[in-house]
Design a protein around this motif. Sequence first.
Motif, PDB file in Angstrom:
ATOM      1  N   THR A  25       0.823  -1.202   0.000  1.00 34.87           N
ATOM      2  CA  THR A  25       0.000   0.000   0.000  1.00 34.87           C
ATOM      3  C   THR A  25       0.859   1.253   0.000  1.00 34.87           C
ATOM      4  O   THR A  25       0.556   2.233  -0.691  1.00 34.87           O
ATOM      5  CB  THR A  25      -0.926  -0.007   1.225  1.00 34.87           C
ATOM      6  OG1 THR A  25      -1.643  -1.240   1.269  1.00 34.87           O
ATOM      7  CG2 THR A  25      -1.922   1.146   1.178  1.00 34.87           C
ATOM      8  N   ALA A  37      -2.742   3.578  -5.530  1.00 28.87           N
ATOM      9  CA  ALA A  37      -3.572   4.560  -4.839  1.00 28.87           C
ATOM     10  C   ALA A  37      -3.513   5.913  -5.538  1.00 28.87           C
ATOM     11  O   ALA A  37      -4.537   6.602  -5.691  1.00 28.87           O
ATOM     12  CB  ALA A  37      -3.122   4.695  -3.384  1.00 28.87           C
ATOM     13  N   ASN A  55      -3.143   7.928   1.815  1.00 27.05           N
ATOM     14  CA  ASN A  55      -2.417   6.668   1.867  1.00 27.05           C
ATOM     15  C   ASN A  55      -1.732   6.528   3.226  1.00 27.05           C
ATOM     16  O   ASN A  55      -0.737   7.187   3.510  1.00 27.05           O
ATOM     17  CB  ASN A  55      -1.382   6.608   0.744  1.00 27.05           C
ATOM     18  CG  ASN A  55      -0.691   5.256   0.675  1.00 27.05           C
ATOM     19  OD1 ASN A  55      -0.841   4.409   1.534  1.00 27.05           O
ATOM     20  ND2 ASN A  55       0.078   5.070  -0.387  1.00 27.05           N
TER      21      ASN A  55
END
Length: 290
Positions: A25, A37, A55
């Motif tokens: 991520t 993202a 994020n």
Amino acid sequence: RGEALPERANPAGNFRVLTLGDSFTLGFTVSEHDLFAEQLERWWRSENRRVDVVNAGTQGYSTDQAVLWAERNGADFGPNLVLLFPYENDIYWNGQGTYQTSPKPLYSPAGTLETGELEKPPGRGLLGNTAIGRLFEKKRGGDTFVPPGSDKPILREFGPLLTDRPDFMADPEARTRGALIALERTCAELGAKLVVVPIPSHSAVDPKFAAERFGPKVLGLAGTAWDPNRPVEFFLSACDELGIATLDPRKALRDRIAGGEQVYYDRDWHLNPNGNAVLAEFLHDGLDGL
């Protein structure tokens, strides 16, 4: 990671997405421009949607650390949607009170926080908390065991891959469910929708990689002794039992590999820029479907 916010509070009329997870991520191995993202945010804004993506991915975090971070900080950001991206090694570490030498939280199977330590795991020299670094730790002794059918020690975090579940995985699995319960509760308090998107490993979407490289070279196992899809299936099943929405990106990644594309790095275990693009497209369409 990402562009600094003018202020943490969610502006009126804006739809905010909060992403939680680990190095996948955070985008440990790709530029910010290529991270899924960031691609999602650009895509939504190109459609004239007032959406931003915060994020909160943190290298080395397991599910429980991401959940506790959300409990302590989520209200500051006012998310409308929370996306959790767990990875297979989360399951084992959700049952441990430390990661490397850093204390970390533990949730009970019922979703109660038992310990509240939340520190960003320290780096380990040049390798830090990378998958390759974890392999070198295995050679130093680390958290290892010898699985049935093999004569070599492997990291305990690979326990969720084995067809015959090791006894030491029962508690981590129960605590992983507890962390999901806690996150669902937190999202309800925030008024945010929760969607869990398990990140599949390279082996889970590339049978050749699993059979020729990861199985024999890392696990020392072949055939039916292990299944790279077990961790993803565990998260999907646990969320289904808890009534938490999920999205499964395996088919999207498999289709690209079958078409001759590379979506993971050849040595490092993370998604490459193309894999991030595939994940962004999958999330864009999948979230609209929800």
